[in-house]
Enzyme design. Structure first.
Site, PDB file in Angstrom:
ATOM      1  N   HIS A   1      25.632 -18.936  43.468  1.00  0.00           N
ATOM      2  CA  HIS A   1      26.354 -17.675  43.551  1.00  0.00           C
ATOM      3  C   HIS A   1      26.832 -17.451  44.972  1.00  0.00           C
ATOM      4  O   HIS A   1      26.266 -17.966  45.939  1.00  0.00           O
ATOM      5  CB  HIS A   1      25.481 -16.496  43.086  1.00  0.00           C
ATOM      6  CG  HIS A   1      24.424 -16.070  44.062  1.00  0.00           C
ATOM      7  ND1 HIS A   1      24.657 -15.164  45.075  1.00  0.00           N
ATOM      8  CD2 HIS A   1      23.129 -16.438  44.198  1.00  0.00           C
ATOM      9  CE1 HIS A   1      23.554 -14.985  45.777  1.00  0.00           C
ATOM     10  NE2 HIS A   1      22.602 -15.745  45.272  1.00  0.00           N
ATOM     11  N   CYS A   2      27.927 -16.701  45.082  1.00  0.00           N
ATOM     12  CA  CYS A   2      28.440 -16.297  46.393  1.00  0.00           C
ATOM     13  C   CYS A   2      28.245 -14.792  46.516  1.00  0.00           C
ATOM     14  O   CYS A   2      27.319 -14.232  45.929  1.00  0.00           O
ATOM     15  CB  CYS A   2      29.904 -16.712  46.552  1.00  0.00           C
ATOM     16  SG  CYS A   2      31.005 -15.986  45.318  1.00  0.00           S
ATOM     17  N   MET A   3      29.113 -14.121  47.241  1.00  0.00           N
ATOM     18  CA  MET A   3      28.942 -12.680  47.448  1.00  0.00           C
ATOM     19  C   MET A   3      29.110 -11.880  46.167  1.00  0.00           C
ATOM     20  O   MET A   3      28.448 -10.872  45.961  1.00  0.00           O
ATOM     21  CB  MET A   3      29.968 -12.188  48.476  1.00  0.00           C
ATOM     22  CG  MET A   3      29.629 -12.570  49.896  1.00  0.00           C
ATOM     23  SD  MET A   3      28.123 -11.776  50.461  1.00  0.00           S
ATOM     24  CE  MET A   3      28.582 -10.055  50.285  1.00  0.00           C
ATOM     25  N   THR A   4      30.011 -12.318  45.275  1.00  0.00           N
ATOM     26  CA  THR A   4      30.347 -11.512  44.106  1.00  0.00           C
ATOM     27  C   THR A   4      30.271 -12.270  42.790  1.00  0.00           C
ATOM     28  O   THR A   4      30.296 -11.652  41.738  1.00  0.00           O
ATOM     29  CB  THR A   4      31.781 -10.943  44.235  1.00  0.00           C
ATOM     30  OG1 THR A   4      32.705 -12.040  44.348  1.00  0.00           O
ATOM     31  CG2 THR A   4      31.903 -10.044  45.455  1.00  0.00           C
ATOM     32  N   ARG A   5      30.193 -13.602  42.826  1.00  0.00           N
ATOM     33  CA  ARG A   5      30.357 -14.379  41.600  1.00  0.00           C
ATOM     34  C   ARG A   5      29.167 -15.283  41.305  1.00  0.00           C
ATOM     35  O   ARG A   5      28.592 -15.889  42.205  1.00  0.00           O
ATOM     36  CB  ARG A   5      31.621 -15.270  41.704  1.00  0.00           C
ATOM     37  CG  ARG A   5      32.877 -14.521  42.054  1.00  0.00           C
ATOM     38  CD  ARG A   5      34.054 -15.475  42.164  1.00  0.00           C
ATOM     39  NE  ARG A   5      35.242 -14.798  42.679  1.00  0.00           N
ATOM     40  CZ  ARG A   5      36.431 -15.386  42.821  1.00  0.00           C
ATOM     41  NH1 ARG A   5      36.578 -16.654  42.497  1.00  0.00           N
ATOM     42  NH2 ARG A   5      37.452 -14.705  43.290  1.00  0.00           N
TER      43      ARG A   5
END
Length: 515
Positions: free
Chosen positions: A29-33
């Site tokens: 995962h990244c910041m939003t996804r």
């Protein structure tokens, strides 16, 4: 429902809709996804995923990406990983027919909203095919190196801002040195983390990449001369660390091929650190240092001389750069500027692209008063858009419509021009971390004329982006055919009632409507 139960319920709703545990190859995962590597893309039910209340949208790229928003994604991902592990342990097979997801609203979606969603999906698939070039794949690998560092950058950046505020006010003098240590500790060693992630991404031993990169920040390099100059600890920064770790990976792979297995455990790590370290000390640190200095100098020159013009271009082109996947090239540039100056002056300007998108979405809302499905989509996605999560508005509203995407870029251009103008006048506006945008960037703002001035300029840029995006979209974002097609009332069964003289039922997926 408790937060933990809610996150687990979201993960449980997502898993069958992506084909079950056996269909999941990788999870990140990244910041939003939530980013998933899937074995069989045909097992995914896109529409059912979008209907989950916590899901803001989906993006298909090199991985299948489910937009959950900041904060939520960090809580849902561990629950999802646990469910996948449990499913694999139980020998679960990929689901041939995903289970239905909870609906996010009452009633069925209208044909208009479904058409926009299908167009957005078709555009994303086409863009994915175009973006699968060696250069763009390389940029994705670079992004994979830096994205895991973003949470630490944000946390340390906010602490740095708090510490600066306390120092300026003269409050808690016994605490501010401790806060300074917390804020600066990660940045002092960021090269090591970059080296570790780089080696991992390029297929080497991560700890060897970190070991070679650690040379760059070791205080003892101050006693070494290269190219007739004394080296400085940290010289070359993250760019030097990246180059050193890539070199270490290639040296390690060469050693694995030629060193006998009996000696591999001793010889390979030694040669990897020795050869890569010598090249780093007597070459890469100096070269990367010169490049890093040039990046900082150019960024200052660009905004000091280009000002509003430079901000206009950067703010206006950022959304197209995102669509092309080229925005990932900016991540090491941002990180280099933060490492050198304490903040990046580029991010607040680029964040104006999101402001233009919000303004355009509000205009679409008012221009389509009879299309309740699109208006419902905008209402649900607008709070996330204000916080800098623009994917639901981009892929669900403006991009499929065509012209509103262009007018959103115009809004971003004017917002960027506003912030750029003040940079030219001597009021720098920067961000101490990368990742957040929109209103979420306020706690990370920094500059050279006090926090109040910096916040006021950034807020002014957002307002300029909102207003220009709204006006440009409201007056120029819709042609007669587009209005006739989408500004329609709905039957009780959710089908659209075509307006008199309207065009085709839906614009072609090969070209955005209204362009």
């Amino acid at each position: 429902m408790a937060t933990e139960d809610k996150n687990r319920a979201t993960a449980a709703a997502i898993l069958p809709l992506v084909g079950g545990a056996a269909n999941v190859g990788s999870i990140a995962h990244c910041m939003t996804r939530l980013r998933l590597g899937l074995h069989d893309r045909s097992l995914v039910d896109d529409e059912a995923l979008k209907a989950i209340p916590a899901v803001m949208g989906v993006v298909e790229d090199d991985t299948y990406q489910i937009v959950l928003g900041p904060g939520t994604v960090a809580r849902v991902t561990p629950e999802f990983e646990q469910l996948v592990e449990e499913g694999r342990a139980a020998g679960a097979a990929p689901a041939s027919e995903p289970a239905p997801a909870p609906a996010s609203g009452s009633g069925s979606a209208s044909a208009s909203a479904e058409e926009l969603a299908s167009q957005g999906a078709a555009m994303k698939a086409a863009r994915k095919a175009k973006n699968a070039t060696p250069f763009k794949l390389f940029l994705r690998r670079i992004a994979n190196i830096f994205v895991p560092l973003i949470p630490a950058l944000i946390g340390c950046g906010i602490i740095a801002g708090l510490n600066g505020l306390l120092v300026n006010l003269g409050w808690l003098p016994s605490v501010t040195p401790a806060l300074a240590a917390m804020a600066s500790g990660f940045m002092a060693l960021i090269a090591v983390f970059v080296g570790y992630n780089t080696a991992k991404e390029f297929g080497g031993t991560p700890i060897l990449g970190g070991a070679v990169a650690a040379i760059i920040v070791f205080p003892g390099v101050a006693n070494i001369e290269a190219f007739g100059q004394k080296l400085s600890p940290g010289q070359g920064g993250v760019l030097g660390a990246l180059g050193a770790a890539v070199l270490a990976v290639y040296v390690e792979k060469w050693c694995r091929r030629w060193v006998p297995e009996a000696l591999d455990v001793l010889v390979t790590p030694t040669l990897t650190v020795l050869l890569s370290g010598l090249v780093t000390i007597f070459g890469l640190m100096y070269v990367a240092g010169e490049v890093s200095t040039a990046i900082g100098t150019f960024a200052d020159w660009l905004l000091s001389n280009g000002g509003a013009g430079a901000g206009f271009v950067l703010g206006g082109l950022f959304l197209p750069l995102v669509m092309l996947g080229l925005h990932q090239a900016l991540i090491p540039i941002h990180t280099t500027l933060i490492e050198q100056q304490g903040y990046t002056v580029l991010l607040p300007i680029l964040a104006m692209a999101g402001a233009g998108q919000v303004g355009a979405a509000v205009a679409v809302y008012f221009r389509l008063p009879r299309n309740q499905s699109i208006r419902r989509t905008i209402r649900s996605a607008l709070p996330a858009g204000l916080l800098g999560v623009g994917e639901p508005l981009i892929y669900g509203v403006s991009l499929p419509l065509g012209r509103p995407f262009i007018t959103a870029c115009v809004g971003g251009a004017f917002g960027g021009g506003f912030v750029g103008l003040f940079n030219q006048l001597g009021d720098k506006v920067g961000s101490t971390a990368i990742g957040p945008s929109g209103w979420a960037l306020f706690p990370l703002l920094d500059g050279d004329h006090g926090l109040g001035t910096t916040v006021a300029i950034y807020a002014g840029g957002l307002l300029a982006g909102y207003l220009t995006g709204f006006l440009a979209t409201y007056f120029f974002g819709f042609g007669k055919d587009l209005l006739a097609e989408f500004d329609v009332a709905q039957e009780p069964d959710g089908s659209t009632v075509a307006a008199a003289g309207s065009g085709p039922t839906s614009p072609t997926a090969k070209e955005p409507a209204g362009v």
